[in-house]
Scaffold this motif. Sequence first.
Motif, PDB file in Angstrom:
ATOM      1  N   PHE A 120       0.811  -1.214   0.000  1.00  0.00           N
ATOM      2  CA  PHE A 120       0.000   0.000   0.000  1.00  0.00           C
ATOM      3  C   PHE A 120       0.848   1.270   0.000  1.00  0.00           C
ATOM      4  N   GLY A 121       2.012   1.217  -0.625  1.00  0.00           N
ATOM      5  CA  GLY A 121       2.885   2.388  -0.602  1.00  0.00           C
ATOM      6  C   GLY A 121       3.077   3.072  -1.941  1.00  0.00           C
ATOM      7  N   CYS A 122       2.229   2.752  -2.927  1.00  0.00           N
ATOM      8  CA  CYS A 122       2.448   3.330  -4.263  1.00  0.00           C
ATOM      9  C   CYS A 122       1.746   4.669  -4.443  1.00  0.00           C
ATOM     10  N   PHE A 123       0.636   4.889  -3.721  1.00  0.00           N
ATOM     11  CA  PHE A 123      -0.138   6.137  -3.742  1.00  0.00           C
ATOM     12  C   PHE A 123      -0.605   6.552  -5.147  1.00  0.00           C
ATOM     13  N   GLY A 124      -0.754   5.574  -6.034  1.00  0.00           N
ATOM     14  CA  GLY A 124      -1.276   5.889  -7.368  1.00  0.00           C
ATOM     15  C   GLY A 124      -0.345   6.712  -8.222  1.00  0.00           C
ATOM     16  N   LEU A 125       0.950   6.661  -7.947  1.00  0.00           N
ATOM     17  CA  LEU A 125       1.896   7.509  -8.671  1.00  0.00           C
ATOM     18  C   LEU A 125       2.165   7.036 -10.100  1.00  0.00           C
ATOM     19  N   HIS A 126       1.617   5.886 -10.467  1.00  0.00           N
ATOM     20  CA  HIS A 126       1.801   5.429 -11.853  1.00  0.00           C
ATOM     21  C   HIS A 126       1.222   6.442 -12.844  1.00  0.00           C
ATOM     22  N   GLU A 127       0.066   7.024 -12.525  1.00  0.00           N
ATOM     23  CA  GLU A 127      -0.519   8.016 -13.436  1.00  0.00           C
ATOM     24  C   GLU A 127       0.344   9.277 -13.509  1.00  0.00           C
ATOM     25  N   GLN A 195       0.381  -8.132  -7.168  1.00  0.00           N
ATOM     26  CA  GLN A 195       0.031  -8.215  -5.754  1.00  0.00           C
ATOM     27  C   GLN A 195      -1.322  -7.544  -5.525  1.00  0.00           C
ATOM     28  N   PRO A 196      -2.067  -7.999  -4.510  1.00  0.00           N
ATOM     29  CA  PRO A 196      -3.481  -7.603  -4.382  1.00  0.00           C
ATOM     30  C   PRO A 196      -3.747  -6.188  -3.896  1.00  0.00           C
ATOM     31  N   GLY A 197      -2.702  -5.413  -3.622  1.00  0.00           N
ATOM     32  CA  GLY A 197      -2.934  -4.013  -3.298  1.00  0.00           C
ATOM     33  C   GLY A 197      -2.970  -3.134  -4.538  1.00  0.00           C
ATOM     34  N   CYS A 198      -2.530  -3.666  -5.664  1.00  0.00           N
ATOM     35  CA  CYS A 198      -2.407  -2.893  -6.898  1.00  0.00           C
ATOM     36  C   CYS A 198      -3.771  -2.655  -7.530  1.00  0.00           C
ATOM     37  N   LEU A 199      -4.116  -1.399  -7.752  1.00  0.00           N
ATOM     38  CA  LEU A 199      -5.408  -1.091  -8.357  1.00  0.00           C
ATOM     39  C   LEU A 199      -5.546  -1.697  -9.747  1.00  0.00           C
ATOM     40  N   HIS A 200      -4.482  -1.661 -10.520  1.00  0.00           N
ATOM     41  CA  HIS A 200      -4.580  -2.174 -11.886  1.00  0.00           C
ATOM     42  C   HIS A 200      -4.662  -3.688 -11.920  1.00  0.00           C
ATOM     43  N   LEU A 265      -8.933   3.745   0.819  1.00  0.00           N
ATOM     44  CA  LEU A 265      -9.728   3.211  -0.284  1.00  0.00           C
ATOM     45  C   LEU A 265      -9.044   2.016  -0.930  1.00  0.00           C
ATOM     46  N   GLN A 266      -7.734   2.083  -1.050  1.00  0.00           N
ATOM     47  CA  GLN A 266      -6.962   0.995  -1.647  1.00  0.00           C
ATOM     48  C   GLN A 266      -7.112  -0.298  -0.847  1.00  0.00           C
ATOM     49  N   ARG A 267      -7.090  -0.190   0.474  1.00  0.00           N
ATOM     50  CA  ARG A 267      -7.272  -1.377   1.318  1.00  0.00           C
ATOM     51  C   ARG A 267      -8.650  -2.000   1.116  1.00  0.00           C
ATOM     52  N   GLY A 268      -9.663  -1.160   1.014  1.00  0.00           N
ATOM     53  CA  GLY A 268     -11.003  -1.682   0.794  1.00  0.00           C
ATOM     54  C   GLY A 268     -11.109  -2.428  -0.522  1.00  0.00           C
ATOM     55  N   PHE A 269     -10.521  -1.863  -1.576  1.00  0.00           N
ATOM     56  CA  PHE A 269     -10.560  -2.528  -2.867  1.00  0.00           C
ATOM     57  C   PHE A 269      -9.726  -3.810  -2.856  1.00  0.00           C
ATOM     58  N   ALA A 270      -8.634  -3.813  -2.113  1.00  0.00           N
ATOM     59  CA  ALA A 270      -7.825  -5.031  -2.027  1.00  0.00           C
ATOM     60  C   ALA A 270      -8.629  -6.167  -1.403  1.00  0.00           C
TER      61      ALA A 270
END
Length: 291
Positions: A120-127, A195-200, A265-270
Motif C-alpha cells: 500500500f505504498g504506491c499512492f497511485g503515482l503510476h498516473e 500483488q493484491p494491493g495494486c489497483l490495476h 480506499l486501496q485497502r477496501g478494494f484489495a
Amino acid sequence: MPDRFLSEEEWQDLQRKHQERVTVFAAPYLDRRSRGAKHPVEDFLFTYYNQKPGQLLRWHPGAGIVLRGAAAAERAGWKYYLADDDGVRVDTQRFADERREALDFARVILARTAARPAQFGCFGLHEWAMAYRSAVNGVRHEYLQLRLGAGGTDDVVEASRLRCTHFDAFRFYTPEAGPLNEHAPTRQTQRDLEQPGCLHANMDLYKWAYKLTPLLSSDVVMDCFELSWRIRRMDMRASPYDLAAWGYSPIAIETAAGKAEYVRLQRGFAEESQLLRGRLLHDLEHALTTV
C-alpha cells in the motif's frame, strides 16, 4: 458436479436482468461514441480492454448449466456451446482443449497474486509517472489539464518513491520516469510481481473473467466489471489530472491527508478483490472438474 437445468423462462429472465445491468454502463458510452465525445474515467473499461459492449451484453450461464426451451437452440451455433438431448450447454472440453494456454496463465496469475501480501505504498503515482516531463512528452489524455501544471506534476514525481509492480501500468511511463521506478516489470515477470494491493491488478480481474467466457458466468464477469469501474474512478481521482468538469474531486496524493485517503480506499478494494479473485479460482476449478 451434476448439471443444473434452467427452464426457458428462468434463463431468459436471467438474461434480461444481465442486459439491464450492462446497459447502465454501456448506453452512456455508446451515446458518447456516436457523438465523438470522450469521458476520461467512464470510457476506460470499453476502450482499454478488448471486451466490447455488444460482447458484454451477451449473457452466458457458465459451465455446468443446461438451458432448455426452443430459444436455447440459437446458442448451439455459438462458439464453445453444444446441444444434446438435455438442452444447450457450454462445451467445457472444447474450451479446455483450445484455450489451455489462457486457462493456465489466468490460474497462475490469480493464484500467485492471491497468495502475496498487499502493498500500500504506491499512492497511485503510476498516473503521475505517465505524465512526467509532459513539457517534452505531452500527456496521454491530451484533452485534460494537469491539476498542478507540468512543473508541479514533475515535482511530485521527483519527491516520491515510484514502486509500481504492474507491467501494464509501468509500460506507459514516460522515458524519463521509467528509471525512477523501484521495479522494472515485464510481461515475463508479471506472474512474480502482481500483488493484491495494486489497483490495476484488481481492475484486471475483469479481463481474466471475460477472457474465460463462456466458461465463467456473466454474473461473475459483471461483478468484476463493476468493481473495476469503481476502482477506475478512484484511480483517476488520484491522478494528476483536473477532473472537476466531470464531477470528480481529487484525491490529493501529494499531501499527507490525500495519501491517507488513498490507502484507506486501496485497502477496501484489495479486500473486495481478494474475494473476487478467490471466486474466479473456485469457479474455474468447478468448471474444469467435468473435463
